[in-house]
Motif scaffolding. Structure first.
Motif, PDB file in Angstrom:
ATOM      1  N   ALA A   1       0.770  -1.371  -0.040  1.00 12.64           N
ATOM      2  CA  ALA A   1      -0.010   0.135  -0.009  1.00 12.64           C
ATOM      3  C   ALA A   1       0.792   0.918   0.111  1.00 12.64           C
ATOM      4  O   ALA A   1       0.203   2.297  -1.072  1.00 12.64           O
ATOM      5  N   LEU A   2       2.175   1.349   0.659  1.00  8.01           N
ATOM      6  CA  LEU A   2       2.822   2.362   1.037  1.00  8.01           C
ATOM      7  C   LEU A   2       3.644   2.871  -0.654  1.00  8.01           C
ATOM      8  O   LEU A   2       4.106   3.831  -0.968  1.00  8.01           O
ATOM      9  N   LYS A   3       3.524   1.228  -0.801  1.00  6.66           N
ATOM     10  CA  LYS A   3       4.848   1.907  -2.446  1.00  6.66           C
ATOM     11  C   LYS A   3       3.774   2.358  -3.608  1.00  6.66           C
ATOM     12  O   LYS A   3       4.089   2.874  -4.398  1.00  6.66           O
ATOM     13  N   GLN A   4       1.879   2.295  -3.114  1.00 11.91           N
ATOM     14  CA  GLN A   4       1.378   3.350  -4.064  1.00 11.91           C
ATOM     15  C   GLN A   4       0.928   4.566  -3.999  1.00 11.91           C
ATOM     16  O   GLN A   4      -0.177   5.221  -4.910  1.00 11.91           O
ATOM     17  N   MET A   5       1.620   4.680  -2.762  1.00 12.53           N
ATOM     18  CA  MET A   5       1.343   6.006  -2.589  1.00 12.53           C
ATOM     19  C   MET A   5       2.640   7.578  -2.578  1.00 12.53           C
ATOM     20  O   MET A   5       3.385   6.699  -2.635  1.00 12.53           O
ATOM     21  N   ASP A   6       2.475   8.503  -2.666  1.00 12.41           N
ATOM     22  CA  ASP A   6       3.203   9.340  -2.760  1.00 12.41           C
ATOM     23  C   ASP A   6       3.828   9.998  -1.779  1.00 12.41           C
ATOM     24  O   ASP A   6       2.779   9.159  -1.107  1.00 12.41           O
ATOM     25  N   GLY A   7       5.262  10.444  -1.922  1.00 14.61           N
ATOM     26  CA  GLY A   7       6.038  10.493  -0.444  1.00 14.61           C
ATOM     27  C   GLY A   7       5.331  11.507   0.765  1.00 14.61           C
ATOM     28  O   GLY A   7       5.448  11.388   1.821  1.00 14.61           O
ATOM     29  N   VAL A   8       4.500  12.483   0.439  1.00 18.17           N
ATOM     30  CA  VAL A   8       2.873  13.287   0.404  1.00 18.17           C
ATOM     31  C   VAL A   8       1.844  12.325   2.125  1.00 18.17           C
ATOM     32  O   VAL A   8       1.896  12.192   2.913  1.00 18.17           O
ATOM     33  N   GLN A   9       1.652  11.374   0.843  1.00 23.08           N
ATOM     34  CA  GLN A   9       0.834  10.720   1.496  1.00 23.08           C
ATOM     35  C   GLN A   9       1.240  10.056   2.610  1.00 23.08           C
ATOM     36  O   GLN A   9       0.162   9.049   2.814  1.00 23.08           O
ATOM     37  N   THR A  10       2.563   8.532   2.283  1.00 20.02           N
ATOM     38  CA  THR A  10       2.930   8.044   2.698  1.00 20.02           C
ATOM     39  C   THR A  10       3.069   8.253   4.388  1.00 20.02           C
ATOM     40  O   THR A  10       2.998   8.128   5.274  1.00 20.02           O
ATOM     41  N   LYS A  11       3.765   9.717   4.253  1.00 19.27           N
ATOM     42  CA  LYS A  11       4.149  10.456   5.700  1.00 19.27           C
ATOM     43  C   LYS A  11       2.771  10.488   6.655  1.00 19.27           C
ATOM     44  O   LYS A  11       2.839  10.367   7.509  1.00 19.27           O
ATOM     45  N   ASP A  12       2.141  11.200   5.728  1.00 24.98           N
ATOM     46  CA  ASP A  12       1.088  11.547   6.285  1.00 24.98           C
ATOM     47  C   ASP A  12       0.385  10.099   7.004  1.00 24.98           C
ATOM     48  O   ASP A  12      -0.404  10.394   8.175  1.00 24.98           O
ATOM     49  N   MET A  13      -0.087   9.056   6.271  1.00 30.80           N
ATOM     50  CA  MET A  13      -0.909   8.130   6.787  1.00 30.80           C
ATOM     51  C   MET A  13       0.412   7.575   8.520  1.00 30.80           C
ATOM     52  O   MET A  13      -0.201   7.547   9.428  1.00 30.80           O
ATOM     53  N   LEU A  14       1.389   7.931   7.915  1.00 34.07           N
ATOM     54  CA  LEU A  14       2.708   6.546   8.983  1.00 34.07           C
ATOM     55  C   LEU A  14       2.565   7.573  10.608  1.00 34.07           C
ATOM     56  O   LEU A  14       1.930   7.203  11.318  1.00 34.07           O
ATOM     57  N   ARG A  15       2.558   8.628  10.137  1.00 38.85           N
ATOM     58  CA  ARG A  15       2.660  10.118  10.977  1.00 38.85           C
ATOM     59  C   ARG A  15       0.942   9.952  11.782  1.00 38.85           C
ATOM     60  O   ARG A  15       0.659   9.903  13.075  1.00 38.85           O
TER      61      ARG A  15
END
Length: 98
Positions: free
Chosen positions: A41-55
């Motif tokens: 799932a993380l590979k499908q997101m851009d960097g901002v989306q990934t960071k937002d989700m992880l935060r």
């Protein structure tokens, strides 16, 4: 009496360093688990989306008042690593020996 005071001071410093190390390990474990469990799932997101989700997930887990496993120090580490000012969200390096 001075030797006893020096020993107590040294033990306090050691305890603080061990707690800091434990907080780094906790933050790294969070990142490793997220990558292992949600890597596709993380590979499908851009960097901002990934960071937002992880935060968001880090806050849900570590928030001192509402988290499932409250840990303000680990959350602070993850907030810093996952901030939009960082180029990437990588495993957090441990401090070098000094």
């Amino acid at each position: 009496m001075s030797a006893h005071s020096n020993l107590n001071t040294a033990l306090l410093v050691l305890t603080e360093k061990l707690q800091s190390l434990n907080d780094l390990v906790t933050a790294n474990r969070f990142m490793i688990d997220a990558l292992a469990d949600q890597g596709d799932a993380l590979k499908q997101m851009d960097g901002v989306q990934t960071k937002d989700m992880l935060r968001r997930q880090a806050r849900e887990k570590f928030h001192p008042d509402t988290g499932t496993v409250p840990n303000a120090a680990a959350l602070a580490i993850l907030e810093g690593v996952l901030s939009h000012h960082q180029d990437s969200a990588e495993i957090i390096p441990f401090p070098s020996r000094t």
